[in-house]
Design a protein around this motif. Structure first.
Motif, PDB file in Angstrom:
ATOM      1  N   VAL A 122       0.765  -1.222   0.036  1.00 31.96           N
ATOM      2  CA  VAL A 122       0.026  -0.043   0.010  1.00 31.96           C
ATOM      3  C   VAL A 122       0.918   1.198  -0.168  1.00 31.96           C
ATOM      4  O   VAL A 122       1.840   1.395   0.623  1.00 31.96           O
ATOM      5  N   GLY A 123       0.544   2.205  -0.764  1.00 34.37           N
ATOM      6  CA  GLY A 123       1.262   3.481  -0.866  1.00 34.37           C
ATOM      7  C   GLY A 123       1.197   4.124   0.532  1.00 34.37           C
ATOM      8  O   GLY A 123       0.184   4.075   1.142  1.00 34.37           O
ATOM      9  N   GLY A 127      -3.580   7.507   2.389  1.00 30.01           N
ATOM     10  CA  GLY A 127      -4.418   7.180   3.607  1.00 30.01           C
ATOM     11  C   GLY A 127      -5.409   6.425   3.728  1.00 30.01           C
ATOM     12  O   GLY A 127      -5.900   5.618   4.644  1.00 30.01           O
ATOM     13  N   ARG A 128      -6.446   6.578   2.457  1.00 24.77           N
ATOM     14  CA  ARG A 128      -7.623   5.929   2.226  1.00 24.77           C
ATOM     15  C   ARG A 128      -7.093   4.264   2.289  1.00 24.77           C
ATOM     16  O   ARG A 128      -7.846   3.462   2.757  1.00 24.77           O
ATOM     17  N   ALA A 129      -6.253   4.058   1.538  1.00 26.25           N
ATOM     18  CA  ALA A 129      -5.996   2.504   1.290  1.00 26.25           C
ATOM     19  C   ALA A 129      -5.199   1.937   2.497  1.00 26.25           C
ATOM     20  O   ALA A 129      -5.698   0.829   2.803  1.00 26.25           O
ATOM     21  N   VAL A 130      -4.415   2.805   3.206  1.00 32.66           N
ATOM     22  CA  VAL A 130      -3.711   2.256   4.429  1.00 32.66           C
ATOM     23  C   VAL A 130      -5.039   2.151   5.655  1.00 32.66           C
ATOM     24  O   VAL A 130      -5.076   1.189   6.271  1.00 32.66           O
ATOM     25  N   ALA A 131      -6.125   2.937   5.706  1.00 32.81           N
ATOM     26  CA  ALA A 131      -7.054   2.829   6.570  1.00 32.81           C
ATOM     27  C   ALA A 131      -8.049   1.652   6.397  1.00 32.81           C
ATOM     28  O   ALA A 131      -8.420   0.715   6.977  1.00 32.81           O
ATOM     29  N   PHE A 132      -8.168   1.412   4.967  1.00 33.20           N
ATOM     30  CA  PHE A 132      -8.822   0.529   4.459  1.00 33.20           C
ATOM     31  C   PHE A 132      -8.349  -1.177   4.973  1.00 33.20           C
ATOM     32  O   PHE A 132      -9.022  -2.044   5.429  1.00 33.20           O
ATOM     33  N   SER A 134      -6.125  -1.521   7.075  1.00 33.94           N
ATOM     34  CA  SER A 134      -6.001  -1.739   8.617  1.00 33.94           C
ATOM     35  C   SER A 134      -7.292  -2.174   9.280  1.00 33.94           C
ATOM     36  O   SER A 134      -7.389  -2.931  10.078  1.00 33.94           O
ATOM     37  N   SER A 135      -8.328  -1.578   8.746  1.00 33.90           N
ATOM     38  CA  SER A 135      -9.673  -1.904   9.191  1.00 33.90           C
ATOM     39  C   SER A 135     -10.084  -3.408   8.824  1.00 33.90           C
ATOM     40  O   SER A 135     -10.578  -3.979   9.600  1.00 33.90           O
ATOM     41  N   PHE A 136      -9.581  -3.968   7.697  1.00 36.50           N
ATOM     42  CA  PHE A 136      -9.618  -5.217   7.447  1.00 36.50           C
ATOM     43  C   PHE A 136      -8.961  -6.170   8.413  1.00 36.50           C
ATOM     44  O   PHE A 136      -9.080  -7.535   8.460  1.00 36.50           O
ATOM     45  N   GLY A 137      -7.765  -5.688   8.937  1.00 41.59           N
ATOM     46  CA  GLY A 137      -6.883  -6.675   9.913  1.00 41.59           C
ATOM     47  C   GLY A 137      -5.325  -6.695   9.423  1.00 41.59           C
ATOM     48  O   GLY A 137      -4.621  -7.059   9.864  1.00 41.59           O
ATOM     49  N   PHE A 138      -5.212  -5.932   8.426  1.00 37.86           N
ATOM     50  CA  PHE A 138      -3.924  -6.152   7.817  1.00 37.86           C
ATOM     51  C   PHE A 138      -3.058  -5.124   8.762  1.00 37.86           C
ATOM     52  O   PHE A 138      -3.384  -3.914   9.219  1.00 37.86           O
ATOM     53  N   ARG A 139      -1.791  -5.466   8.974  1.00 34.31           N
ATOM     54  CA  ARG A 139      -0.821  -4.611   9.937  1.00 34.31           C
ATOM     55  C   ARG A 139       0.163  -4.162   9.102  1.00 34.31           C
ATOM     56  O   ARG A 139       0.788  -4.886   8.387  1.00 34.31           O
ATOM     57  N   PRO A 140       0.636  -2.920   9.583  1.00 31.65           N
ATOM     58  CA  PRO A 140       1.874  -2.257   8.854  1.00 31.65           C
ATOM     59  C   PRO A 140       3.128  -3.002   9.290  1.00 31.65           C
ATOM     60  O   PRO A 140       3.214  -3.510  10.331  1.00 31.65           O
ATOM     61  N   THR A 141       4.086  -3.039   8.185  1.00 33.53           N
ATOM     62  CA  THR A 141       5.426  -3.798   8.770  1.00 33.53           C
ATOM     63  C   THR A 141       6.347  -2.557   8.224  1.00 33.53           C
ATOM     64  O   THR A 141       6.290  -1.426   7.936  1.00 33.53           O
ATOM     65  N   ASP A 142       7.510  -2.729   8.809  1.00 31.77           N
ATOM     66  CA  ASP A 142       8.945  -1.903   8.307  1.00 31.77           C
ATOM     67  C   ASP A 142       9.296  -2.153   6.752  1.00 31.77           C
ATOM     68  O   ASP A 142      10.166  -1.383   6.513  1.00 31.77           O
ATOM     69  N   SER A 143       8.704  -3.103   6.045  1.00 34.41           N
ATOM     70  CA  SER A 143       9.143  -3.351   4.889  1.00 34.41           C
ATOM     71  C   SER A 143       8.612  -2.204   3.737  1.00 34.41           C
ATOM     72  O   SER A 143       7.746  -1.938   3.902  1.00 34.41           O
ATOM     73  N   MET A 161       4.362   0.380   1.692  1.00 34.83           N
ATOM     74  CA  MET A 161       4.766  -0.552   2.573  1.00 34.83           C
ATOM     75  C   MET A 161       4.111  -1.771   2.333  1.00 34.83           C
ATOM     76  O   MET A 161       3.182  -1.771   1.783  1.00 34.83           O
ATOM     77  N   ALA A 162       4.682  -2.773   2.835  1.00 33.79           N
ATOM     78  CA  ALA A 162       3.865  -4.170   3.244  1.00 33.79           C
ATOM     79  C   ALA A 162       3.088  -4.164   4.235  1.00 33.79           C
ATOM     80  O   ALA A 162       3.491  -3.830   5.388  1.00 33.79           O
ATOM     81  N   MET A 163       1.920  -4.544   4.094  1.00 34.71           N
ATOM     82  CA  MET A 163       0.907  -4.756   5.178  1.00 34.71           C
ATOM     83  C   MET A 163       0.632  -6.077   5.223  1.00 34.71           C
ATOM     84  O   MET A 163       0.460  -6.820   4.249  1.00 34.71           O
ATOM     85  N   ILE A 164       0.449  -6.765   6.509  1.00 35.80           N
ATOM     86  CA  ILE A 164       0.574  -8.249   6.744  1.00 35.80           C
ATOM     87  C   ILE A 164      -0.687  -8.712   7.271  1.00 35.80           C
ATOM     88  O   ILE A 164      -1.165  -8.004   8.390  1.00 35.80           O
ATOM     89  N   PHE A 165      -1.382  -9.441   6.863  1.00 37.82           N
ATOM     90  CA  PHE A 165      -2.746 -10.320   7.530  1.00 37.82           C
ATOM     91  C   PHE A 165      -2.191 -11.752   7.671  1.00 37.82           C
ATOM     92  O   PHE A 165      -2.055 -12.570   6.833  1.00 37.82           O
ATOM     93  N   PRO A 166      -2.069 -12.249   9.013  1.00 38.23           N
ATOM     94  CA  PRO A 166      -1.588 -13.523   9.377  1.00 38.23           C
ATOM     95  C   PRO A 166      -2.934 -14.267   9.276  1.00 38.23           C
ATOM     96  O   PRO A 166      -4.129 -14.047   9.589  1.00 38.23           O
TER      97      PRO A 166
END
Length: 179
Positions: A122-123, A127-132, A134-143, A161-166
């Protein structure tokens, strides 16, 4: 709003994928590496090969494709990580839950394909994509990496940045080299 359904495409659905991919490239050229002009010239063999590389999921409303997402493994990446990419929803249906249904279907597909995690790039300034995500459950990483988009105007590329969903039982477990 009529019900939205999501389905996985098979290799023989290459034309369906081609058409929605070209629609996405025409609508949001800045969001993709390729352009509609480049990709409209590709032949059936190219599209069939692309279909075989990753799962392609489409959202439909009344038989019309209104969105797409892909899930696959990044070459050279961690085998446990499925990458969600190419998310697009037709402009008239944005903000109405179509992206959510596509991402849910992508996560479900990753789970059934035995991935342990789903990565979604996600860019950092979107902000809209990061919020979306995050609300789904993806977490930001340092990548982080430079965005790979069609913009080649000489400016410093934006970052994503890579957002991760376990997908496992322990949502706190994210390997250090996920992406």
């Amino acid at each position: 709003m009529t019900d939205i359904t999501v389905r996985a495409l098979g290799e023989d659905d290459w034309q369906v994928y081609r058409d929605v991919r070209l629609a996405a490239l025409r609508d949001a050229p800045e969001a993709f590496v390729a352009s509609a002009t480049q990709e409209q010239e590709f032949d059936e063999e190219f599209w069939r090969t692309r279909m075989a590389r990753s799962r392609r999921l489409v959202a439909e409303q009344d038989g019309t494709v209104v969105g797409v997402v892909s899930i696959g493994r990044r070459p050279g990446g961690d085998e446990r990580v499925g990458e969600l990419f190419g998310l697009w929803v037709t402009p008239g249906l944005r903000g109405q839950g179509v992206a959510w249904k596509l991402v849910q279907a992508g996560v479900d597909q990753a789970r059934s394909d035995d991935f342990g995690f789903v990565a979604y790039w996600v860019g950092t300034d979107n902000g809209r994509a990061v919020a979306f995500a995050s609300s789904f459950g993806f977490r930001p990483t340092d990548s982080r990496r430079p965005m790979k988009n069609g913009n080649s105007d000489g400016e410093e590329p934006d970052e994503e940045m890579a957002m991760i969903f376990p997908l496992g039982d322990d949502p706190g477990s994210v390997p250090s080299a996920v992406v």
